[in-house]
Design a protein around this motif. Structure first.
Motif, PDB file in Angstrom:
ATOM      1  N   GLU A  26      34.603  40.171  28.823  1.00  0.00           N
ATOM      2  CA  GLU A  26      36.740  40.536  27.603  1.00  0.00           C
ATOM      3  C   GLU A  26      36.601  41.925  27.891  1.00  0.00           C
ATOM      4  OE1 GLU A  26      36.443  40.020  23.347  1.00  0.00           O
ATOM      5  OE2 GLU A  26      37.496  38.226  23.734  1.00  0.00           O
ATOM      6  N   HIS A  27      35.607  42.940  28.229  1.00  0.00           N
ATOM      7  CA  HIS A  27      34.962  44.434  28.763  1.00  0.00           C
ATOM      8  C   HIS A  27      35.785  44.307  30.151  1.00  0.00           C
ATOM      9  CE1 HIS A  27      31.843  44.985  25.625  1.00  0.00           C
ATOM     10  NE2 HIS A  27      33.213  45.086  24.822  1.00  0.00           N
ATOM     11  N   THR A  28      35.430  43.339  30.554  1.00  0.00           N
ATOM     12  CA  THR A  28      36.279  43.808  32.343  1.00  0.00           C
ATOM     13  C   THR A  28      37.958  43.953  33.048  1.00  0.00           C
ATOM     14  OG1 THR A  28      36.398  41.356  32.901  1.00  0.00           O
ATOM     15  CG2 THR A  28      34.501  42.563  33.156  1.00  0.00           C
ATOM     16  N   VAL A  29      38.097  42.966  31.282  1.00  0.00           N
ATOM     17  CA  VAL A  29      40.148  43.598  30.966  1.00  0.00           C
ATOM     18  C   VAL A  29      40.337  44.524  30.352  1.00  0.00           C
ATOM     19  CG1 VAL A  29      41.963  42.163  30.495  1.00  0.00           C
ATOM     20  CG2 VAL A  29      40.131  40.694  30.773  1.00  0.00           C
ATOM     21  N   VAL A  30      40.012  44.458  29.374  1.00  0.00           N
ATOM     22  CA  VAL A  30      39.932  45.946  28.256  1.00  0.00           C
ATOM     23  C   VAL A  30      39.989  47.073  29.836  1.00  0.00           C
ATOM     24  CG1 VAL A  30      38.964  47.535  26.692  1.00  0.00           C
ATOM     25  CG2 VAL A  30      38.966  44.861  26.158  1.00  0.00           C
ATOM     26  N   ILE A  31      39.027  47.304  30.079  1.00  0.00           N
ATOM     27  CA  ILE A  31      38.388  48.615  31.131  1.00  0.00           C
ATOM     28  C   ILE A  31      40.072  48.266  32.304  1.00  0.00           C
ATOM     29  CG2 ILE A  31      37.615  49.403  33.366  1.00  0.00           C
ATOM     30  CD1 ILE A  31      35.169  48.372  31.854  1.00  0.00           C
ATOM     31  N   ARG A  32      40.671  47.295  32.933  1.00  0.00           N
ATOM     32  CA  ARG A  32      41.086  47.310  33.640  1.00  0.00           C
ATOM     33  C   ARG A  32      43.275  47.847  32.504  1.00  0.00           C
ATOM     34  NH1 ARG A  32      39.405  41.962  35.291  1.00  0.00           N
ATOM     35  NH2 ARG A  32      41.462  41.326  34.940  1.00  0.00           N
ATOM     36  N   GLU A  33      43.184  47.656  31.738  1.00  0.00           N
ATOM     37  CA  GLU A  33      44.257  47.395  31.160  1.00  0.00           C
ATOM     38  C   GLU A  33      43.796  48.409  30.363  1.00  0.00           C
ATOM     39  OE1 GLU A  33      46.800  45.151  29.778  1.00  0.00           O
ATOM     40  OE2 GLU A  33      45.962  43.559  31.374  1.00  0.00           O
ATOM     41  N   LEU A  34      43.089  48.902  30.127  1.00  0.00           N
ATOM     42  CA  LEU A  34      42.933  50.963  29.692  1.00  0.00           C
ATOM     43  C   LEU A  34      43.223  51.832  30.773  1.00  0.00           C
ATOM     44  CD1 LEU A  34      42.640  52.646  27.454  1.00  0.00           C
ATOM     45  CD2 LEU A  34      40.116  52.429  27.597  1.00  0.00           C
ATOM     46  N   VAL A  35      42.672  51.431  32.014  1.00  0.00           N
ATOM     47  CA  VAL A  35      42.609  52.284  32.910  1.00  0.00           C
ATOM     48  C   VAL A  35      43.840  52.162  33.636  1.00  0.00           C
ATOM     49  CG1 VAL A  35      41.961  53.743  34.745  1.00  0.00           C
ATOM     50  CG2 VAL A  35      40.543  53.440  32.599  1.00  0.00           C
ATOM     51  N   SER A  36      45.276  51.887  33.503  1.00  0.00           N
ATOM     52  CA  SER A  36      46.465  51.432  34.050  1.00  0.00           C
ATOM     53  C   SER A  36      46.524  52.310  35.749  1.00  0.00           C
ATOM     54  CB  SER A  36      47.987  51.781  34.154  1.00  0.00           C
ATOM     55  OG  SER A  36      47.752  53.202  33.837  1.00  0.00           O
ATOM     56  N   GLU A  37      45.986  53.425  36.216  1.00  0.00           N
ATOM     57  CA  GLU A  37      45.503  54.012  37.536  1.00  0.00           C
ATOM     58  C   GLU A  37      44.208  53.286  37.892  1.00  0.00           C
ATOM     59  OE1 GLU A  37      48.538  55.214  39.425  1.00  0.00           O
ATOM     60  OE2 GLU A  37      49.274  54.505  37.664  1.00  0.00           O
ATOM     61  N   LEU A  38      43.583  52.590  37.948  1.00  0.00           N
ATOM     62  CA  LEU A  38      42.622  52.171  38.494  1.00  0.00           C
ATOM     63  C   LEU A  38      42.086  51.826  39.592  1.00  0.00           C
ATOM     64  CD1 LEU A  38      39.745  52.573  37.246  1.00  0.00           C
ATOM     65  CD2 LEU A  38      39.375  50.007  37.321  1.00  0.00           C
ATOM     66  N   GLU A  39      41.131  52.844  40.294  1.00  0.00           N
ATOM     67  CA  GLU A  39      41.403  52.324  41.950  1.00  0.00           C
ATOM     68  C   GLU A  39      40.713  50.700  41.841  1.00  0.00           C
ATOM     69  OE1 GLU A  39      39.828  56.330  40.415  1.00  0.00           O
ATOM     70  OE2 GLU A  39      39.982  54.795  40.400  1.00  0.00           O
ATOM     71  N   PRO A  40      41.578  50.632  43.206  1.00  0.00           N
ATOM     72  CA  PRO A  40      41.339  49.262  44.036  1.00  0.00           C
ATOM     73  C   PRO A  40      40.328  48.361  43.640  1.00  0.00           C
ATOM     74  CG  PRO A  40      43.099  50.146  44.814  1.00  0.00           C
ATOM     75  CD  PRO A  40      43.024  50.998  44.212  1.00  0.00           C
ATOM     76  N   GLU A  41      39.371  49.304  44.710  1.00  0.00           N
ATOM     77  CA  GLU A  41      38.325  48.425  44.989  1.00  0.00           C
ATOM     78  C   GLU A  41      37.392  48.267  43.237  1.00  0.00           C
ATOM     79  OE1 GLU A  41      36.774  53.043  45.063  1.00  0.00           O
ATOM     80  OE2 GLU A  41      38.516  51.246  45.542  1.00  0.00           O
ATOM     81  N   ASP A  44      39.256  45.298  41.893  1.00  0.00           N
ATOM     82  CA  ASP A  44      38.715  44.379  42.296  1.00  0.00           C
ATOM     83  C   ASP A  44      36.807  43.459  41.818  1.00  0.00           C
ATOM     84  OD1 ASP A  44      40.665  43.863  43.804  1.00  0.00           O
ATOM     85  OD2 ASP A  44      39.836  45.002  45.551  1.00  0.00           O
ATOM     86  N   ALA A  45      36.194  44.549  41.838  1.00  0.00           N
ATOM     87  CA  ALA A  45      35.130  44.349  41.124  1.00  0.00           C
ATOM     88  C   ALA A  45      34.695  43.881  39.502  1.00  0.00           C
ATOM     89  CB  ALA A  45      34.235  45.881  41.530  1.00  0.00           C
ATOM     90  N   LEU A  46      35.814  44.461  39.229  1.00  0.00           N
ATOM     91  CA  LEU A  46      36.089  44.072  37.449  1.00  0.00           C
ATOM     92  C   LEU A  46      36.161  42.728  37.243  1.00  0.00           C
ATOM     93  CD1 LEU A  46      37.222  47.439  35.989  1.00  0.00           C
ATOM     94  CD2 LEU A  46      34.840  45.960  35.501  1.00  0.00           C
TER      95      LEU A  46
END
Length: 142
Positions: A26-41, A44-46
């Motif tokens: 679930e934390h992988t999703v939280v990080i992706r959702e929280l940081v909308s401008e997260l770098e593509p690499e 992908d890793a998440l």
């Protein structure tokens, strides 16, 4: 986690592993959702981590089912397999923490997002908690 579970200790640690692998997934999703401008690499890793953690979680569930079906009469072989799985889960959590540290340190999107930094620290601490439980069990030889 208390160590007075006796014969049910393998089931108890599997319970913990199931809970924490699901949390990390679930934390992988939280990080992706929280940081909308997260770098593509990092995105992908998440996503890859989300899949890997889900697979580990399913493996833990299969072991829980095996322990329950055994009537809690855990053979030496099953006990050894549980311990190996716990060791794998511990290593996986260490690697997941390394990714979270890398995101926290190297992501420009996170560097400008105080909330994301706080959440990443929290996620890291939670995975470290599981590592502590797993290390205690592995060192106790139960």
């Amino acid at each position: 986690m208390q160590f007075y579970y006796g014969q049910q200790m393998p089931l108890r640690i599997l319970d913990e592993a199931e809970f924490w692998k699901h949390q990390e997934e679930e934390h992988t999703v939280v990080i992706r959702e929280l940081v909308s401008e997260l770098e593509p690499e990092f995105v992908d890793a998440l996503k890859k981590w989300e899949q890997a953690l889900a697979e580990t979680n399913q493996q833990v569930v299969r072991f829980i089912e095996s322990v329950v079906r055994s009537g809690y009469q855990i053979s030496d072989q099953l006990h050894q397999q549980v311990m190996q799985l716990v060791a794998y889960c511990l290593q996986q959590s260490e690697s997941f923490i390394a990714l979270c540290q890398q995101i926290k340190t190297h992501s420009a999107a996170v560097s400008s997002n105080h909330t994301a930094k706080v959440v990443l620290v929290h996620i890291i601490r939670e995975s470290e908690y599981f590592i502590g439980i797993a290390q205690a069990l592995l060192s106790s030889g139960q």
